[in-house]
Design an enzyme around this catalytic site. Structure first.
Site, PDB file in Angstrom:
ATOM      1  N   TYR A  33     -55.704   2.659 -46.106  1.00  0.00           N
ATOM      2  CA  TYR A  33     -54.745   3.408 -45.152  1.00  0.00           C
ATOM      3  C   TYR A  33     -53.850   4.472 -45.861  1.00  0.00           C
ATOM      4  CZ  TYR A  33     -50.684   0.573 -45.717  1.00  0.00           C
ATOM      5  OH  TYR A  33     -49.542  -0.010 -46.215  1.00  0.00           O
ATOM      6  N   ARG A  52     -54.493   9.841 -53.372  1.00  0.00           N
ATOM      7  CA  ARG A  52     -54.353   8.313 -53.478  1.00  0.00           C
ATOM      8  C   ARG A  52     -55.641   7.742 -52.495  1.00  0.00           C
ATOM      9  NH1 ARG A  52     -49.065   5.536 -52.276  1.00  0.00           N
ATOM     10  NH2 ARG A  52     -49.488   6.058 -50.124  1.00  0.00           N
ATOM     11  N   ARG A 101     -71.542  -9.737 -38.847  1.00  0.00           N
ATOM     12  CA  ARG A 101     -70.661 -10.340 -39.644  1.00  0.00           C
ATOM     13  C   ARG A 101     -71.357 -10.691 -41.060  1.00  0.00           C
ATOM     14  NH1 ARG A 101     -68.126 -14.886 -41.513  1.00  0.00           N
ATOM     15  NH2 ARG A 101     -65.762 -14.629 -42.147  1.00  0.00           N
ATOM     16  N   LYS A 151     -54.548   0.867 -51.640  1.00  0.00           N
ATOM     17  CA  LYS A 151     -53.712   0.654 -50.514  1.00  0.00           C
ATOM     18  C   LYS A 151     -54.557   0.183 -49.348  1.00  0.00           C
ATOM     19  CE  LYS A 151     -50.238   3.586 -47.878  1.00  0.00           C
ATOM     20  NZ  LYS A 151     -49.230   2.445 -48.076  1.00  0.00           N
ATOM     21  N   GLU A 183     -42.316  -5.097 -56.516  1.00  0.00           N
ATOM     22  CA  GLU A 183     -41.760  -3.692 -55.304  1.00  0.00           C
ATOM     23  C   GLU A 183     -41.419  -4.391 -53.935  1.00  0.00           C
ATOM     24  OE1 GLU A 183     -45.344  -1.699 -54.290  1.00  0.00           O
ATOM     25  OE2 GLU A 183     -46.633  -3.584 -54.478  1.00  0.00           O
ATOM     26  N   LEU A 207     -48.168  -0.776 -55.898  1.00  0.00           N
ATOM     27  CA  LEU A 207     -48.741   0.555 -55.156  1.00  0.00           C
ATOM     28  C   LEU A 207     -48.180   1.827 -56.133  1.00  0.00           C
ATOM     29  CD1 LEU A 207     -50.688   1.441 -52.876  1.00  0.00           C
ATOM     30  CD2 LEU A 207     -48.682   1.915 -51.693  1.00  0.00           C
TER      31      LEU A 207
HETATM   32  N1  PMP Z   1     -45.480  -0.305 -52.087  1.00  0.00           N
HETATM   33  C1  PMP Z   1     -45.984  -0.838 -50.974  1.00  0.00           C
HETATM   34  C2  PMP Z   1     -46.363  -2.242 -51.168  1.00  0.00           C
HETATM   35  C3  PMP Z   1     -46.198   0.067 -49.877  1.00  0.00           C
HETATM   36  O1  PMP Z   1     -46.790  -0.550 -48.967  1.00  0.00           O
HETATM   37  C4  PMP Z   1     -45.739   1.219 -49.739  1.00  0.00           C
HETATM   38  C5  PMP Z   1     -45.697   2.225 -48.819  1.00  0.00           C
HETATM   39  N2  PMP Z   1     -46.827   2.258 -47.919  1.00  0.00           N
HETATM   40  C6  PMP Z   1     -44.979   1.981 -51.130  1.00  0.00           C
HETATM   41  C7  PMP Z   1     -44.922   1.068 -52.136  1.00  0.00           C
HETATM   42  C8  PMP Z   1     -44.577   3.302 -51.208  1.00  0.00           C
HETATM   43  O2  PMP Z   1     -45.741   4.285 -51.322  1.00  0.00           O
HETATM   44  P1  PMP Z   1     -45.484   5.628 -50.649  1.00  0.00           P
HETATM   45  O3  PMP Z   1     -44.317   6.340 -51.192  1.00  0.00           O
HETATM   46  O4  PMP Z   1     -46.729   6.308 -51.113  1.00  0.00           O
HETATM   47  O5  PMP Z   1     -45.261   5.519 -49.097  1.00  0.00           O
END
Ligand code: PMP
Length: 287
Positions: A33, A52, A101, A151, A183, A207
């Site tokens: 996503y 991305r 499935r 993601k 993070e 991410l």
């Molecule tokens: N880390 C994680 C785990 C996230 O879910 C997100 C946002 N979806 C981010 C960092 C930040 O990414 P972005 O700046 O691209 O929204």
């Protein structure tokens, strides 16, 4: 007003949009996503999110449902149809719905990806009161899988993390692995000491935030020093300021970590300035 959403080529009222129970994202979290924010009716960093997305799809051997130009057109049409001035667009691509499935991936020539997009209307997103007050976080163990750079829609642990934060009476959680912060549950994590910003370096452990890339670029342009390296909760607790970044929170100051006030305990000047620069520059470059 009922929201108009997009599903596999069609614009439909949200109540009529349907995806199969055999869709692999429903059965196996086999989907990726993106969330792109909208300010002044325009898309923030669309290109970064599209690039991305392509990478996430490639890493999982998934076929892209359409071209980048078509994606841009769908985003813009949804903004228009739903009259979004400030908010977000959520996009999800899944490996599609096979006949049954099965752990084995279906043949992409037979099963096409599912593409869903919907808008989230958030008036006042940029002028958020939380940005003036700052948020509080707790630290939790990072028990996610090893490809956090992709993601995917496997968001159960980040959801559990937000619930742990809620239960502790705070706003969010920073995840820690082998003693170092990875993070936030849905954002990248930073602290500021003197003129220096510290955040974890890019790898498969986190991410690669689109907002992160922009904010670090603006910080360097503003003559701030940027250090991409591992750091501990204790080091962040001893900082002057801390903050998180994401497409929907932009730059959000963090004023407390595990009950310990950061700096003065109030939102600091550097995080505030970075938020202003990010919002100004992003609005200018919005499409
Ligand atoms: N880390 C994680 C785990 C996230 O879910 C997100 C946002 N979806 C981010 C960092 C930040 O990414 P972005 O700046 O691209 O929204």
């Amino acid at each position: 007003m009922t929201r108009t959403v997009y599903v596999n080529g069609e614009y439909l009222p949200e109540t009529e949009a349907k995806v199969s129970i055999f869709d692999r994202a429903f059965l196996m979290a086999d989907g990726v996503y993106e969330v792109t924010s909208v300010l002044g009716g325009k898309l923030i960093d669309f290109d970064g999110h599209a690039v991305r997305l392509e990478r996430s799809l490639r890493e999982l051997d998934m076929r892209a449902p359409c071209s980048k130009d078509e994606l841009l057109e769908i985003h813009r049409k949804l903004v228009e149809l739903n009259g979004i001035d400030e908010g977000m667009i959520y996009l999800q691509v899944t490996r599609g719905a096979a006949a049954d499935r099965d752990f084995v991936f279906p043949d992409p020539d037979e099963v096409s990806p599912t593409l869903v997009l919907f808008t989230q209307n958030k008036p006042g997103l940029a002028d958020s009161p939380a940005a003036k007050k700052g948020i509080k976080v707790i630290s939790i163990e990072d028990v996610r899988w090893g490809r956090r750079d992709i993601k995917t829609v496997q968001l159960l642990y980040p959801s559990m993390g937000k619930m742990m934060a809620k239960k502790a009476g705070v706003d969010d959680a920073w995840m820690v692995e082998d003693g170092f912060v990875t993070e936030g549950t849905s954002n990248n994590a930073y602290f500021i000491k003197g003129n220096k910003i510290v955040t974890r370096a890019l790898s498969n452990d986190i991410l690669h935030g689109i907002t992160r890339a922009a904010v670090l670029r603006f910080a360097r342009e503003a003559q701030m020093e940027v250090e991409e390296r591992n750091f501990t909760i204790e080091e962040a607790q001893g900082a002057d300021e801390a903050f998180i970044t994401s497409a929907s929170t932009f730059v959000m100051p963090v004023v407390e970590i595990d009950g310990k006030a950061i700096g003065t305990g109030a939102v600091g000047p550097r995080a505030t300035r970075l938020r202003e620069i990010y919002l100004d520059e992003s609005r200018k470059a919005a499409v």
